[in-house]
Design a protein around this motif. Structure first.
Motif, short mmCIF file in Angstrom:
data_model
loop_
_atom_site.label_atom_id
_atom_site.label_comp_id
_atom_site.label_asym_id
_atom_site.label_seq_id
_atom_site.Cartn_x
_atom_site.Cartn_y
_atom_site.Cartn_z
N THR A 114 5.39 -8.48 -7.67
CA THR A 114 6.44 -9.43 -7.31
C THR A 114 5.85 -10.59 -6.53
OG1 THR A 114 8.64 -9.62 -6.31
CG2 THR A 114 7.05 -8.26 -5.16
N GLU A 115 6.57 -11.68 -6.47
CA GLU A 115 6.13 -12.85 -5.72
C GLU A 115 6.06 -12.55 -4.21
OE1 GLU A 115 7.85 -17.09 -6.25
OE2 GLU A 115 9.02 -16.15 -4.62
N GLN A 116 5.07 -13.15 -3.56
CA GLN A 116 4.98 -13.16 -2.10
C GLN A 116 4.92 -14.60 -1.64
OE1 GLN A 116 1.42 -11.02 -1.02
NE2 GLN A 116 2.51 -9.08 -0.90
N VAL A 117 5.50 -14.87 -0.47
CA VAL A 117 5.41 -16.19 0.15
C VAL A 117 4.82 -16.00 1.54
CG1 VAL A 117 6.67 -18.24 0.91
CG2 VAL A 117 7.40 -17.03 -1.17
N TRP A 118 3.69 -16.66 1.78
CA TRP A 118 2.97 -16.58 3.05
C TRP A 118 3.07 -17.93 3.76
CZ3 TRP A 118 -1.34 -13.04 4.44
CH2 TRP A 118 -1.40 -11.90 3.63
N THR A 119 3.52 -17.94 5.01
CA THR A 119 3.49 -19.15 5.84
C THR A 119 2.55 -18.87 7.02
OG1 THR A 119 5.71 -19.81 5.19
CG2 THR A 119 4.85 -20.75 7.24
N PHE A 120 1.52 -19.70 7.13
CA PHE A 120 0.49 -19.52 8.14
C PHE A 120 0.89 -20.25 9.41
CE2 PHE A 120 -1.39 -18.40 4.21
CZ PHE A 120 -2.32 -17.42 4.52
N LEU A 121 0.92 -19.52 10.52
CA LEU A 121 1.38 -20.06 11.80
C LEU A 121 0.23 -20.53 12.67
CD1 LEU A 121 4.04 -17.32 12.61
CD2 LEU A 121 4.38 -19.52 11.43
N THR A 122 -0.85 -19.75 12.73
CA THR A 122 -2.00 -20.09 13.56
C THR A 122 -3.28 -19.76 12.81
OG1 THR A 122 -2.19 -17.92 14.62
CG2 THR A 122 -0.75 -19.53 15.69
N THR A 162 -2.50 -15.93 11.98
CA THR A 162 -1.21 -15.25 12.03
C THR A 162 -0.34 -15.89 10.96
OG1 THR A 162 -1.39 -14.84 14.40
CG2 THR A 162 0.82 -14.72 13.45
N ALA A 163 0.33 -15.05 10.18
CA ALA A 163 1.22 -15.55 9.13
C ALA A 163 2.48 -14.70 9.08
CB ALA A 163 0.51 -15.50 7.77
N VAL A 164 3.54 -15.28 8.56
CA VAL A 164 4.76 -14.54 8.26
C VAL A 164 4.87 -14.51 6.74
CG1 VAL A 164 7.28 -14.50 8.43
CG2 VAL A 164 5.90 -15.13 10.41
N VAL A 165 5.14 -13.31 6.21
CA VAL A 165 5.14 -13.09 4.77
C VAL A 165 6.46 -12.46 4.35
CG1 VAL A 165 3.87 -12.05 2.85
CG2 VAL A 165 2.66 -12.64 4.96
N THR A 166 6.91 -12.80 3.15
CA THR A 166 8.09 -12.15 2.58
C THR A 166 7.83 -11.81 1.12
OG1 THR A 166 10.49 -12.26 2.28
CG2 THR A 166 9.27 -14.30 1.94
N ALA A 167 8.44 -10.71 0.70
CA ALA A 167 8.36 -10.25 -0.70
C ALA A 167 9.55 -9.33 -0.93
CB ALA A 167 7.06 -9.49 -0.96
N ALA A 168 9.82 -9.03 -2.18
CA ALA A 168 10.88 -8.08 -2.49
C ALA A 168 10.54 -6.74 -1.84
CB ALA A 168 11.02 -7.91 -3.99
N GLY A 169 11.53 -6.10 -1.26
CA GLY A 169 11.31 -4.78 -0.69
C GLY A 169 10.81 -3.83 -1.75
N GLY A 170 9.86 -2.98 -1.38
CA GLY A 170 9.32 -2.01 -2.33
C GLY A 170 8.29 -2.58 -3.28
N ALA A 171 7.79 -3.79 -3.00
CA ALA A 171 6.77 -4.40 -3.87
C ALA A 171 5.55 -3.48 -3.96
CB ALA A 171 6.37 -5.77 -3.33
N THR A 172 5.02 -3.36 -5.16
CA THR A 172 3.91 -2.44 -5.41
C THR A 172 2.60 -3.21 -5.53
OG1 THR A 172 5.38 -0.92 -6.56
CG2 THR A 172 3.04 -0.70 -7.00
#
Length: 125
Positions: A52-60, A99-109
């Motif tokens: 599944t798609e992941q989106v990473w936003t890098f903070l530091t 440091t990053a915040v990441v999101t993806a569909a729950g249960g991504a394999t």
């Protein structure tokens, strides 16, 4: 559970850093997983893929992202959209990691390069 308190966040440590689950199917009942990555300087995860798609936003910090045969130099404030079925590796900058915040569909394999199913990482479950 609509509010997940900081003390309830789940921490998972790997050789490359710490993943802190902020929300996921098993933490707050969210359909999407959201986690923070605190990467140790000069480390990288293995070459792998996700279903599944992941989106990473890098903070530091800084990083190098290998994604689908291309290499990108990442700085604070940059966001990387990682499509499914695209091999990737993230390497932390040598000085301070990132440091990053990441999101993806729950249960991504997670999948290994040879197609072996690695499973659902604990920070996404």
């Amino acid at each position: 559970m609509p509010v997940i308190r900081h003390a309830q966040c789940r921490r998972s440590e790997t050789p490359a850093g710490v993943m802190t689950t902020l929300a996921s199917p098993t933490q707050g009942g969210a359909a999407r997983a959201v986690w923070r990555v605190e990467a140790t300087p000069a480390t990288s995860g293995p070459l792998h893929d996700f279903d599944t798609e992941q989106v990473w936003t890098f903070l530091t910090g800084t990083a190098t992202v290998e994604l689908g045969g291309e290499t990108f130099t990442i700085a604070p404030g940059d966001t990387v959209v990682m499509p499914p079925a695209t091999p990737r590796r993230v390497t932390a900058g040598a000085e301070e990691g990132f440091t990053a915040v990441v999101t993806a569909a729950g249960g991504a394999t997670a999948l290994l390069p040879d197609g072996t199913v690695h499973g659902v990482p604990p920070w996404i479950a």
